[in-house]
Enzyme design. Structure first.
Site, PDB file in Angstrom:
ATOM      1  N   TRP A 115       0.813  -1.214   0.000  1.00 29.51           N
ATOM      2  CA  TRP A 115       0.000   0.000   0.000  1.00 29.51           C
ATOM      3  C   TRP A 115       0.848   1.267   0.000  1.00 29.51           C
ATOM      4  CZ3 TRP A 115      -4.810   1.221  -1.102  1.00 29.51           C
ATOM      5  CH2 TRP A 115      -5.308   2.454  -0.684  1.00 29.51           C
ATOM      6  N   GLU A 156      -0.252  -1.590  -5.695  1.00 35.38           N
ATOM      7  CA  GLU A 156      -1.592  -1.205  -5.249  1.00 35.38           C
ATOM      8  C   GLU A 156      -1.833   0.288  -5.523  1.00 35.38           C
ATOM      9  OE1 GLU A 156      -2.426  -2.509  -1.268  1.00 35.38           O
ATOM     10  OE2 GLU A 156      -1.354  -4.375  -1.541  1.00 35.38           O
ATOM     11  N   TYR A 157      -2.451   0.618  -6.632  1.00 34.18           N
ATOM     12  CA  TYR A 157      -2.975  -0.206  -7.710  1.00 34.18           C
ATOM     13  C   TYR A 157      -2.702   0.468  -9.034  1.00 34.18           C
ATOM     14  CZ  TYR A 157      -5.531  -2.625  -4.029  1.00 34.18           C
ATOM     15  OH  TYR A 157      -5.851  -3.320  -2.900  1.00 34.18           O
ATOM     16  N   TRP A 381      -3.217 -13.619   4.766  1.00 32.56           N
ATOM     17  CA  TRP A 381      -2.574 -12.373   5.176  1.00 32.56           C
ATOM     18  C   TRP A 381      -2.930 -12.171   6.636  1.00 32.56           C
ATOM     19  CZ3 TRP A 381       0.883  -9.040   3.107  1.00 32.56           C
ATOM     20  CH2 TRP A 381       1.140  -7.895   3.857  1.00 32.56           C
TER      21      TRP A 381
END
Length: 651
Positions: A115, A156-157, A381
Site C-alpha cells: 500500500w 496497489e494499484y 494475510w
C-alpha cells in the site's frame, strides 16, 4: 441411392461417439498440489512482548509458499529491502529463505510494493521500455543473491492512487511478460529451477477492470493471490464485515453490495479469462474494528463513529490480529453474533467496540469453496497475525491449519475428474449461495488477523444486478505450469523450538533488565513516524558480563545482583542448528551443541548508501541468532537506524 443417407447418418454417429470429451483427471496425490500461501510481514518483529514474530517462529511445513512482505523499488530500477537493518543486517532474508533447509519443497518468495509504495514509482517505471529492461535483469540478480525462489508483484494499484495513469494496465502486463521471459532465459542458461512469478490482485471490480489485463497476465503468471478481504474498511460510516464469502442479501437488482463478496470477485476473474488453478483465494487472519455510534445498535450496517481502538500488539486503529481477538473473546464481556455463518464470519462487540473477523468455521467454508470450484489454493494475510502461540485453541496457527486441512481433505475425497467439457459446451455453474441461517450469539471464540494495509475497494461500486455466473465451458491451454507438491494433510511439528518471545513490554524509553535472564537487557526506543510506539530491542552482554541496571551497562558478576545468572544456569541444552546466511550457490547449516554461554562472531555490516542497492555475493555473511552478544559501545549507532526505518509504515 437409398443407402447413402443411412451411411452418412452412421458416419456422423460414429464421429460423435468417438469425439473426446476433454476429460482431465487428477494424477495420484494431486489433491496435495493445492497451494497454501502465507505472507510474512517483516515489521511484526517489532511488536511487543510475546506478539513479536520473526522467521524463527515459522513452521517450515505449514505453508507451501512463504512470501516476505515487502521489498521496494529504487530510482536505479532495482529492488531494495524496506528495512535494511532487519532484512539484511539482522539476517531477516537469510533466516526466512533458510527455512528451505528443513523443508525442501517449500518456496520462499519476495513481495515488492504494498500500500505505501503506491503508484508513484511503479507507473513511470513500467511506462519506460529501457527502465523495464534494466529492472528485470536486476530482479533476477537480487532474488538469486538473497536465495528467494520467486517474485510476488504487489502494486496497489495500477491506474489508481497518486501517480497512476490509464496506460498502467497495458504497461504492467508488459512488465510481467518481460519478467517471465527473463526468468525462463535465466533458468535455461544456468540450469537452476525457474524463478516463480506471482501477483497480488485486487478484489474490487473497478480496480480489476481498469488496472489489470487478466488474459495477458494469466499467460505469464504462475498464480494470482486475490486480496479478497477489506471489502469494507474501518473508516466507513457503518460497520460491516470485511471478507464475506457471499452477500447477506439474496440476489436482487436492489442488492447494491452484491459485488462486495468473494463469490462475485472469483466469478469476475473467471469471466475475464483467468485459469481456475491460478486463482488463490485470500483469507484474512485479522479483523476490522469500529467504534459504534450507538453501543445499542450492533447489527451489520449500524452507524460507526470511526475505527476501533488499537490493539496492544498491532497498535493500529481499526485493525486487530486474530490472536488479539480470540484472547479478548475469552472474556464473558464480549458477545459474538453469527448472522449468516454460511456467508461470512462472525462479529463481536463490547461496549462501543465492534470487530468483524474470520473464525475457524468460515475459514473451512472458504477452503471448501476453493476445492469445489477447482481453484488453485488459499492465501493468508498474514502468518504473524494468526494465533501462532496457540493460546486460544490448544495448537498454533488455528486458522491456517483449519483452512489447510479442510482444503486438502476435500481435494482427496472429491471425484477424480477435475472438469468434463462436452464438445458443445454445456456449462458448469458456481455453487448456489447458501440461504441465510439463524443468528447465534454467545461468548464464543471468533478469530482473525494480519498486518494492515492490503486495501481493496473502499468506495462502493455502482449498483448492478448480480446474474448467475457460469464457469467457463471451454478448456484453456496455458504455457505456465507449476510442479505438483505433495504436502501432508497434517502439518509436522517445527524442527526447532519457536522463539518464545518475552512478556516484557516497554513503558518508557531507556535500558531495562530481562525479567528472566541477567545476561540480557532491553533498549526501549520510540519508533518515530512508523507509529509503532515504544519498541523493545533485546541485547545480550558479552561473555562473562551481566546487565547492571544501576549503571545501565554490562558489568562483572560481582557488581550485579541477580538471583540466577544465565551463565550459571542448569546444564547445557542442545539446540537445533541455527539457520544461517549462505552464498549464492549453496545453502548450508552450521551444526553445533550450544550451551547457555555463547561466543559472538564479528560480522562486518555492509556499507550501503540509501539509494545504492548493489549487493555482491560477499555482502551476505553468516548472521548470528537473536540474542547475539552485543558490544554496548556499538549500540548507539542503532538509534539512527531505527529512526530511519521508522519512516517505513506498515502496509
Amino acid at each position: 441411392m437409398c443407402l447413402l443417407p443411412w451411411l452418412m447418418l452412421c458416419a456422423c454417429a460414429v464421429a460423435v461417439t468417438s469425439q473426446p470429451h476433454n476429460v482431465t483427471r487428477r494424477e495420484s496425490g494431486s489433491g496435495h498440489s493445492k497451494r497454501v500461501v502465507c505472507y510474512y510481514t517483516n515489521w511484526s518483529v517489532y511488536r511487543p512482548g510475546t506478539a513479536k514474530f520473526s522467521p524463527q517462529n515459522i513452521n517450515p511445513y505449514l505453508c507451501t509458499h512463504l512470501i516476505y512482505a515487502f521489498g521496494g523499488l529504487t530510482r536505479e530500477n532495482s529492488l531494495r529491502p524496506y528495512d535494511k537493518y532487519q532484512d539484511i543486517e539482522q539476517g531477516g532474508y537469510a533466516k526466512f529463505t533458510g527455512l528451505k533447509t528443513y523443508n525442501k519443497q517449500l518456496k520462499t518468495m519476495l513481495a515488492i510494493g504494498g500500500w505505501n509504495e503506491g503508484s508513484t514509482r511503479f507507473s513511470p517505471l513500467v511506462a519506460d521500455e529501457e527502465r523495464r529492461s534494466e529492472l528485470v535483469h536486476n530482479v533476477v540478480r537480487f532474488l538469486r543473491q538473497n536465495h528467494f525462489d520467486g517474485l510476488d508483484l504487489d502494486w496497489e494499484y495500477p491506474a489508481f492512487r497518486d501517480g497512476g495513469k490509464p496506460r498502467d494496465r497495458q504497461n504492467y502486463a508488459l512488465l510481467v511478460q518481460e519478467l517471465r521471459a527473463e526468468f525462463d532465459r535465466e533458468s535455461e542458461k544456468t540450469g537452476r529451477p525457474r524463478l516463480l512469478l506471482t501477483m497480488a490482485v485486487p478484489a474490487g471490480i473497478e480496480y480489476i477492470d481498469k488496472g489489470y489485463d487478466i488474459q495477458k497476465l494469466n499467460r505469464h503468471l504462475d498464480f494470482m493471490n486475490i486480496l479478497s478481504y477489506d471489502y469494507h474498511s474501518a473508516f466507513e460510516p457503518a460497520v460491516n464485515h470485511h471478507s464475506p464469502l457471499y452477500p447477506l442479501e439474496e440476489d436482487s437488482e436492489y442488492n447494491f453490495d452484491a459485488q462486495l463478496s468473494i463469490d462475485y470477485t472469483i466469478n469476475h476473474y473467471l469471466k475475464l479469462g483467468a485459469d481456475r488453478d491460478k486463482l488463490v483465494l485470500g483469507i484474512p487472519t485479522y479483523g476490522r474494528s469500529y467504534t459504534l455510534f450507538n453501543p445499542l445498535a450492533t447489527e451489520i450496517g449500524s452507524p460507526a463513529d470511526g475505527p476501533g481502538e488499537q490493539g496492544d500488539a498491532t497498535r493500529e486503529k481499526g485493525y486487530l490480529a486474530y490472536y488479539e481477538i480470540c484472547e479478548s473473546l475469552q472474556s464473558d464481556e464480549w458477545k459474538v453474533e453469527r448472522p449468516n455463518p454460511n456467508a461470512m464470519g462472525p462479529y463481536a462487540y463490547k461496549g462501543n467496540q465492534w470487530v468483524g473477523y474470520d473464525d475457524i468455521d468460515i475459514v473451512k467454508l472458504k477452503s471448501q469453496y476453493v476445492s469445489d470450484n477447482g481453484l488453485g489454493g488459499i492465501m493468508f494475510w498474514a502468518i504473524d497475525n494468526d494465533d501462532f502461540r496457540g493460546k486460544c485453541h490448544g495448537r498454533p496457527y488455528p486458522l491456517i491449519e483449519a483452512g489447510k486441512e479442510a482444503m486438502l481433505a476435500s481435494a482427496r475425497t472429491s471425484n477424480d475428474v477435475v472438469s468434463v467439457t462436452p464438445s458443445r459446451g454445456s456449462s458448469k455453474t458456481s455453487p448456489k449461495r447458501p440461504s441465510s441461517s439463524s443468528s447465534s450469539s454467545g461468548s464464543g471464540s471468533g478469530r482473525q488477523g494480519p498486518q494492515s494495509g492490503l486495501r481493496t475497494n473502499k468506495k462502493r461500486p455502482s449498483s448492478s444486478r448480480r446474474q448467475n455466473k457460469p464457469v467457463r465451458s471451454s478448456t484453456t491451454t496455458t504455457t505456465t505450469t507449476t510442479p505438483a507438491q505433495n504436502y501432508p494433510g497434517t502439518t509436522p511439528e517445527p524442527p526447532t523450538t519457536p522463539d518464545p518471545g518475552s512478556d516484557f513490554k516497554c513503558k518508557d524509553e531507556g535500558f531495562f533488565p530481562h525479567p528472566r535472564d541477567c545476561k540480557k537487557y532491553f533498549w526501549c526506543l520510540d519508533s518515530g513516524p512508523s507509529n509503532l510506539g515504544i519498541v523493545a530491542h533485546q541485547f545480550t552482554c558479552p561473555s562473562g558480563l551481566f546487565f547492571n541496571k544501576g549503571a545501565d551497562s554490562c558489568d562483572y558478576a560481582r557488581n550485579v545482583v541477580c538471583k540466577k545468572k544465565s551463565g550459571e544456569t542448569s546444564s547445557s541444552t542442545t539446540k537445533a542448528p541455527p539457520i544461517t546466511a549462505a552464498t549464492s550457490r549453496t545453502t548450508r547449516i552450521s551444526s553445533s551443541t550450544v550451551t547457555a554461554r555463547t561466543t559472538s562472531t564479528t560480522t562486518p555490516r555492509p556499507v550501503v548508501d540509501d539509494d545504492e542497492e548493489e549487493y555482491g555475493e560477499d555482502d551476505y555473511e553468516d548472521e548470528e541468532d537473536e540474542g547475539e552478544e552485543t558490544n554496548p559501545q556499538d549500540i548507539k549507532e542503532l538509534l539512527n537506524i531505527i529512526k530511519n526505518i521508522g519512516t517505513v509504515l506498515v502496509q
